[in-house]
Design an enzyme around this catalytic site. Sequence first.
Site, mmCIF file in Angstrom:
data_model
loop_
_atom_site.group_PDB
_atom_site.id
_atom_site.type_symbol
_atom_site.label_atom_id
_atom_site.label_comp_id
_atom_site.label_asym_id
_atom_site.label_seq_id
_atom_site.Cartn_x
_atom_site.Cartn_y
_atom_site.Cartn_z
ATOM 1 N N ASN A 43 83.081 59.198 58.645
ATOM 2 C CA ASN A 43 84.190 59.485 58.023
ATOM 3 C C ASN A 43 83.871 58.488 56.726
ATOM 4 O O ASN A 43 83.270 56.827 56.906
ATOM 5 C CB ASN A 43 85.077 59.166 58.709
ATOM 6 C CG ASN A 43 86.478 58.915 57.727
ATOM 7 O OD1 ASN A 43 86.282 58.897 56.546
ATOM 8 N ND2 ASN A 43 87.540 60.236 58.102
ATOM 9 N N HIS A 99 86.535 54.384 54.499
ATOM 10 C CA HIS A 99 87.561 53.253 54.091
ATOM 11 C C HIS A 99 86.360 52.425 52.976
ATOM 12 O O HIS A 99 86.513 51.546 52.757
ATOM 13 C CB HIS A 99 87.906 52.433 55.608
ATOM 14 C CG HIS A 99 87.900 52.770 56.285
ATOM 15 N ND1 HIS A 99 89.796 53.022 55.980
ATOM 16 C CD2 HIS A 99 88.743 53.714 57.680
ATOM 17 C CE1 HIS A 99 90.730 53.008 56.897
ATOM 18 N NE2 HIS A 99 89.347 53.647 57.959
ATOM 19 N N HIS A 101 89.278 61.960 54.398
ATOM 20 C CA HIS A 101 89.976 62.473 54.629
ATOM 21 C C HIS A 101 91.246 62.110 53.091
ATOM 22 O O HIS A 101 91.133 60.892 52.233
ATOM 23 C CB HIS A 101 90.855 61.233 55.486
ATOM 24 C CG HIS A 101 92.240 62.072 56.194
ATOM 25 N ND1 HIS A 101 93.727 61.416 57.041
ATOM 26 C CD2 HIS A 101 93.728 62.754 54.704
ATOM 27 C CE1 HIS A 101 94.693 62.072 56.735
ATOM 28 N NE2 HIS A 101 94.784 62.923 55.710
ATOM 29 N N ARG A 116 94.779 61.926 51.407
ATOM 30 C CA ARG A 116 95.369 62.244 51.721
ATOM 31 C C ARG A 116 96.489 61.923 50.858
ATOM 32 O O ARG A 116 96.620 61.913 49.705
ATOM 33 C CB ARG A 116 95.684 60.182 52.447
ATOM 34 C CG ARG A 116 95.334 59.643 53.895
ATOM 35 C CD ARG A 116 95.785 58.639 54.024
ATOM 36 N NE ARG A 116 95.411 58.717 55.560
ATOM 37 C CZ ARG A 116 96.109 58.267 56.344
ATOM 38 N NH1 ARG A 116 97.442 59.095 56.671
ATOM 39 N NH2 ARG A 116 96.426 58.575 57.796
ATOM 40 N N ARG A 126 95.516 57.081 49.092
ATOM 41 C CA ARG A 126 95.453 55.268 49.605
ATOM 42 C C ARG A 126 94.500 54.998 49.937
ATOM 43 O O ARG A 126 93.722 53.791 49.511
ATOM 44 C CB ARG A 126 96.137 54.861 50.853
ATOM 45 C CG ARG A 126 95.820 56.179 52.573
ATOM 46 C CD ARG A 126 96.390 55.291 53.449
ATOM 47 N NE ARG A 126 97.513 55.732 53.896
ATOM 48 C CZ ARG A 126 98.784 55.769 54.765
ATOM 49 N NH1 ARG A 126 97.700 54.982 55.701
ATOM 50 N NH2 ARG A 126 99.845 56.148 55.387
ATOM 51 N N GLU A 137 89.540 66.526 55.674
ATOM 52 C CA GLU A 137 90.890 66.710 56.912
ATOM 53 C C GLU A 137 91.571 66.406 55.624
ATOM 54 O O GLU A 137 91.778 65.365 54.665
ATOM 55 C CB GLU A 137 90.614 64.873 57.414
ATOM 56 C CG GLU A 137 89.847 64.801 58.305
ATOM 57 C CD GLU A 137 89.451 63.509 59.204
ATOM 58 O OE1 GLU A 137 88.791 63.060 60.393
ATOM 59 O OE2 GLU A 137 90.040 62.573 58.834
ATOM 60 N N THR A 148 96.404 57.967 61.254
ATOM 61 C CA THR A 148 96.991 58.864 61.872
ATOM 62 C C THR A 148 97.132 58.555 62.845
ATOM 63 O O THR A 148 96.487 58.443 63.546
ATOM 64 C CB THR A 148 95.884 59.923 62.112
ATOM 65 O OG1 THR A 148 95.754 60.385 60.439
ATOM 66 C CG2 THR A 148 96.568 61.268 62.259
ATOM 67 N N GLU A 182 89.579 69.477 66.754
ATOM 68 C CA GLU A 182 89.284 67.639 67.205
ATOM 69 C C GLU A 182 90.508 67.186 68.014
ATOM 70 O O GLU A 182 91.314 67.070 67.360
ATOM 71 C CB GLU A 182 88.896 67.632 66.031
ATOM 72 C CG GLU A 182 88.485 66.073 65.925
ATOM 73 C CD GLU A 182 87.424 65.467 64.785
ATOM 74 O OE1 GLU A 182 88.393 63.985 64.433
ATOM 75 O OE2 GLU A 182 87.973 65.901 63.997
ATOM 76 N N HIS A 229 88.695 59.418 66.554
ATOM 77 C CA HIS A 229 89.701 58.875 65.965
ATOM 78 C C HIS A 229 89.529 57.220 67.544
ATOM 79 O O HIS A 229 89.580 57.637 68.436
ATOM 80 C CB HIS A 229 91.350 58.948 66.218
ATOM 81 C CG HIS A 229 92.154 58.674 65.715
ATOM 82 N ND1 HIS A 229 92.127 58.337 64.223
ATOM 83 C CD2 HIS A 229 92.710 56.820 66.442
ATOM 84 C CE1 HIS A 229 93.026 57.728 63.857
ATOM 85 N NE2 HIS A 229 93.769 56.996 64.821
#
Length: 246
Positions: A6, A9, A42, A44, A48, A74, A105, A155, A194
């Site tokens: 992922n 970040h 993801h 969002r 963000r 996502e 999440t 998932e 996660h």
Amino acid sequence: MRLGVNIDHIATLRQARKTFEPDPIKGALIAIEAGADQITLHLREDRRHIQDEDLFRLKCEFNEKNITVPINLEMAPTEEMLNIALEVLPNTVTLVPEKREEITTEGGLDIISHKNLLKDFIKRLKESSIRVSLFMDPDFEQIDASIEVGADAIELHTGEYANAYGSQIQKELNRLKEAAKYASQKGILVFAGHGLNYQNVYEVAKIKEIEELNIGHSIIANSIFMGLYNAVKEMKSIINKARGEI
């Protein structure tokens, strides 16, 4: 077992200054070079970290370079996100819940309470040959509901396991094992993610019914010290050892 890296970040760090670096697309390419089997991101609703442009650039970069590593988007099950997904056509869409005030999440989708919405939503994605996964807590009734609404995969939310202490760790691990076995017996693909990191991923990776792990924050955090290539390599190595593949 596949590792989805992922890249959210990387974008989080960029957005702290609203600048152009670090570039999450460059990060995706490094992750693939290091052995990532999938790139996850993801988008969002509040944007963000990942921006619309990142998603479109990633798809264009893959097309131009003939990269066949799948893209896993996502997103929340909203009309805005549906339209974006149908334009970009990622390989997989993972539907997740979102709250504007949350840091990350906090739990899985309540599939049972939103069957009608999700059934139609999933149908529209699958009509465009997009595989659909539902991010969910390890709960048998939610698994049954995910099959009922037409999901291709689930998932399992590993956050409770990742945050557990003492004897609670084994309890949460057992929940994941039981849910993965139940889902697999029902004929649905099983993924997980996660809060997984270099210390806790091994036991989850040993669960034979789980085919894919999606991991972001720990890999990106450790890339500060190890470099992204080495951070992905190390995670992939731990997973392979857990599966007895090296």
